[in-house]
Structures are given as structure tokens and as C-alpha cells.
Design a protein around this motif. Sequence first.
Motif, PDB file in Angstrom:
ATOM      1  N   ALA A  19      -6.042  14.993 -30.134  1.00 23.57           N
ATOM      2  CA  ALA A  19      -6.801  14.612 -30.202  1.00 23.57           C
ATOM      3  C   ALA A  19      -7.888  15.647 -29.485  1.00 23.57           C
ATOM      4  CB  ALA A  19      -7.392  13.353 -29.057  1.00 23.57           C
ATOM      5  N   GLY A  20      -7.140  17.470 -29.679  1.00 19.38           N
ATOM      6  CA  GLY A  20      -7.780  18.356 -29.375  1.00 19.38           C
ATOM      7  C   GLY A  20      -7.976  18.062 -27.657  1.00 19.38           C
ATOM      8  N   GLY A  21      -6.811  17.623 -26.742  1.00 25.12           N
ATOM      9  CA  GLY A  21      -6.935  17.490 -24.840  1.00 25.12           C
ATOM     10  C   GLY A  21      -5.657  18.454 -25.294  1.00 25.12           C
ATOM     11  N   ALA A  22      -6.002  19.223 -24.310  1.00 20.83           N
ATOM     12  CA  ALA A  22      -4.892  20.418 -23.576  1.00 20.83           C
ATOM     13  C   ALA A  22      -4.311  19.801 -23.023  1.00 20.83           C
ATOM     14  CB  ALA A  22      -5.875  21.337 -22.727  1.00 20.83           C
ATOM     15  N   VAL A  23      -2.243  20.185 -23.159  1.00 17.22           N
ATOM     16  CA  VAL A  23      -1.010  19.705 -22.751  1.00 17.22           C
ATOM     17  C   VAL A  23      -1.325  20.615 -22.028  1.00 17.22           C
ATOM     18  CG1 VAL A  23       1.072  19.822 -23.189  1.00 17.22           C
ATOM     19  CG2 VAL A  23      -0.518  20.215 -25.128  1.00 17.22           C
ATOM     20  N   GLY A  84      11.829  30.673 -28.457  1.00 18.23           N
ATOM     21  CA  GLY A  84      13.222  29.814 -28.545  1.00 18.23           C
ATOM     22  C   GLY A  84      12.775  28.197 -29.002  1.00 18.23           C
ATOM     23  N   TYR A  85      11.540  28.229 -28.086  1.00 18.79           N
ATOM     24  CA  TYR A  85      11.391  26.821 -28.102  1.00 18.79           C
ATOM     25  C   TYR A  85      10.652  26.165 -29.875  1.00 18.79           C
ATOM     26  CZ  TYR A  85       8.032  22.639 -26.969  1.00 18.79           C
ATOM     27  OH  TYR A  85       7.906  21.188 -26.966  1.00 18.79           O
ATOM     28  N   GLN A  86      11.461  24.730 -29.824  1.00 21.49           N
ATOM     29  CA  GLN A  86      11.038  24.174 -31.541  1.00 21.49           C
ATOM     30  C   GLN A  86       9.548  23.428 -31.504  1.00 21.49           C
ATOM     31  OE1 GLN A  86      13.000  25.636 -33.708  1.00 21.49           O
ATOM     32  NE2 GLN A  86      13.267  26.827 -32.221  1.00 21.49           N
ATOM     33  N   GLY A  87       9.021  23.299 -29.728  1.00 25.22           N
ATOM     34  CA  GLY A  87       7.855  22.817 -30.810  1.00 25.22           C
ATOM     35  C   GLY A  87       6.365  23.238 -30.622  1.00 25.22           C
ATOM     36  N   SER A  88       5.415  22.928 -30.312  1.00 24.49           N
ATOM     37  CA  SER A  88       4.379  23.415 -30.490  1.00 24.49           C
ATOM     38  C   SER A  88       3.811  24.526 -30.148  1.00 24.49           C
ATOM     39  CB  SER A  88       2.883  22.017 -30.362  1.00 24.49           C
ATOM     40  OG  SER A  88       2.873  22.304 -29.513  1.00 24.49           O
ATOM     41  N   ASP A  89       2.511  24.854 -30.529  1.00 24.84           N
ATOM     42  CA  ASP A  89       1.942  26.440 -29.796  1.00 24.84           C
ATOM     43  C   ASP A  89       1.215  26.059 -29.138  1.00 24.84           C
ATOM     44  OD1 ASP A  89       2.946  27.635 -31.867  1.00 24.84           O
ATOM     45  OD2 ASP A  89       0.979  28.684 -32.745  1.00 24.84           O
ATOM     46  N   ASP A  90       0.298  24.348 -28.828  1.00 21.24           N
ATOM     47  CA  ASP A  90      -0.088  24.121 -27.368  1.00 21.24           C
ATOM     48  C   ASP A  90       1.085  23.718 -26.885  1.00 21.24           C
ATOM     49  OD1 ASP A  90      -2.559  24.657 -28.401  1.00 21.24           O
ATOM     50  OD2 ASP A  90      -2.565  22.652 -29.482  1.00 21.24           O
ATOM     51  N   PHE A  92       3.918  24.704 -26.176  1.00 19.31           N
ATOM     52  CA  PHE A  92       4.211  26.998 -25.505  1.00 19.31           C
ATOM     53  C   PHE A  92       3.274  27.252 -24.739  1.00 19.31           C
ATOM     54  CE2 PHE A  92       4.313  31.236 -25.401  1.00 19.31           C
ATOM     55  CZ  PHE A  92       5.767  31.270 -25.382  1.00 19.31           C
ATOM     56  N   LYS A  93       2.263  26.633 -24.728  1.00 16.20           N
ATOM     57  CA  LYS A  93       0.674  27.552 -24.656  1.00 16.20           C
ATOM     58  C   LYS A  93       1.233  26.575 -23.011  1.00 16.20           C
ATOM     59  CE  LYS A  93      -3.715  28.468 -24.035  1.00 16.20           C
ATOM     60  NZ  LYS A  93      -5.550  28.778 -24.421  1.00 16.20           N
ATOM     61  N   ALA A  94       0.955  25.679 -23.180  1.00 17.73           N
ATOM     62  CA  ALA A  94       1.076  24.611 -21.063  1.00 17.73           C
ATOM     63  C   ALA A  94       2.612  25.333 -20.378  1.00 17.73           C
ATOM     64  CB  ALA A  94       1.339  23.374 -21.755  1.00 17.73           C
ATOM     65  N   ALA A  95       3.915  25.795 -21.064  1.00 19.44           N
ATOM     66  CA  ALA A  95       5.352  26.536 -20.701  1.00 19.44           C
ATOM     67  C   ALA A  95       4.115  28.109 -20.352  1.00 19.44           C
ATOM     68  CB  ALA A  95       5.453  26.224 -21.652  1.00 19.44           C
ATOM     69  N   ALA A  96       3.732  28.761 -20.578  1.00 18.98           N
ATOM     70  CA  ALA A  96       3.826  30.411 -21.238  1.00 18.98           C
ATOM     71  C   ALA A  96       2.105  29.637 -19.471  1.00 18.98           C
ATOM     72  CB  ALA A  96       2.490  30.260 -21.917  1.00 18.98           C
ATOM     73  N   LEU A  97       1.534  28.840 -19.342  1.00 16.65           N
ATOM     74  CA  LEU A  97      -0.005  29.109 -18.508  1.00 16.65           C
ATOM     75  C   LEU A  97       1.240  28.144 -16.490  1.00 16.65           C
ATOM     76  CD1 LEU A  97      -2.731  27.422 -19.789  1.00 16.65           C
ATOM     77  CD2 LEU A  97      -2.179  29.012 -19.202  1.00 16.65           C
ATOM     78  N   TYR A  98       2.160  27.525 -17.118  1.00 15.90           N
ATOM     79  CA  TYR A  98       2.996  26.720 -16.236  1.00 15.90           C
ATOM     80  C   TYR A  98       3.566  28.276 -15.247  1.00 15.90           C
ATOM     81  CZ  TYR A  98       6.725  25.211 -12.901  1.00 15.90           C
ATOM     82  OH  TYR A  98       7.451  25.071 -11.797  1.00 15.90           O
ATOM     83  N   MET A  99       4.261  29.114 -15.921  1.00 18.80           N
ATOM     84  CA  MET A  99       4.596  30.584 -15.225  1.00 18.80           C
ATOM     85  C   MET A  99       3.530  31.723 -14.679  1.00 18.80           C
ATOM     86  SD  MET A  99       7.807  31.297 -17.937  1.00 18.80           S
ATOM     87  CE  MET A  99       6.848  31.420 -19.375  1.00 18.80           C
ATOM     88  N   ILE A 100       2.547  31.558 -15.810  1.00 22.16           N
ATOM     89  CA  ILE A 100       1.615  32.575 -15.096  1.00 22.16           C
ATOM     90  C   ILE A 100       0.774  31.833 -14.471  1.00 22.16           C
ATOM     91  CG2 ILE A 100      -0.983  33.721 -16.234  1.00 22.16           C
ATOM     92  CD1 ILE A 100       0.270  33.585 -18.712  1.00 22.16           C
ATOM     93  N   ASN A 101       0.811  30.733 -14.132  1.00 24.67           N
ATOM     94  CA  ASN A 101      -0.328  30.677 -12.562  1.00 24.67           C
ATOM     95  C   ASN A 101       0.387  30.219 -12.075  1.00 24.67           C
ATOM     96  OD1 ASN A 101      -2.425  29.163 -14.124  1.00 24.67           O
ATOM     97  ND2 ASN A 101      -1.520  27.300 -14.585  1.00 24.67           N
TER      98      ASN A 101
END
Length: 104
Positions: A19-23, A84-90, A92-101
Motif C-alpha cells: 500500500a506504499g507503507g514504509a518497511v 546480495g539481498y534478493q528482496g525488494s528495494d524497499d 533493502f532500504k529498511a536494512a540500510a536504514l537499520y545500519m545507518i541509524n
Amino acid sequence: MGNAGGAKFEEPKVVGAAAGGAVDPATKGKEIYDSVCMACHATGISNAPKFGDKAAWAPRLKDGVDAAVAIGIKGLNAMPPKGGYQGSDDEFKAAALYMINAAK
């Protein structure tokens, strides 16, 4: 289709990322980090910035979080696209934000 013919049915609600909600980085991001990203980011393999290392993440964040995420999606040097993650860009972004945060 029924509504187009004059019926008054309520449209079903779409929920979640579809629905366009953030992961959520704190849940899905951590899950992805723990299963994929930690292979390099926990130890710094191939010069990957370590989880929680503010100094190592700083140069990667100099152009902003969105730019850092975009680079991660495309891959850089030894890091394949999305690490190497095979899921969606959204996701992956959640994982990147987890590390960045964790590095702020």
C-alpha cells in the motif's frame, strides 16, 4: 466491477508495503541485516563499514541517506547490488536504514 454497475460494495483495504507503507527498519531491516548484511558489516570484510561505527559510515553518508541507499541498491566495489539481498528495494532500504541509524 459490481460498483461500476451501481452496487455499493466497499473496496478492500490494502495494507503494508504493497500500500506504499514504509518497511520498518527496526524489524524487517534488522531481520535482513541478521540474515545477509552481517556477513560483511559485522566484521568489516572488504572494507565494509562495521555496524555502529560512526566514523566508518560518515564518508558514505556525506551526500545524504538517500544517496547512500541508492549506492547500496546498485552495489559498490566488492558489494554486489543490495549486498546480495534478493528482496525488494524497499526491504533493502529498511536494512540500510537499520545500519545507518545504528551509526548516528
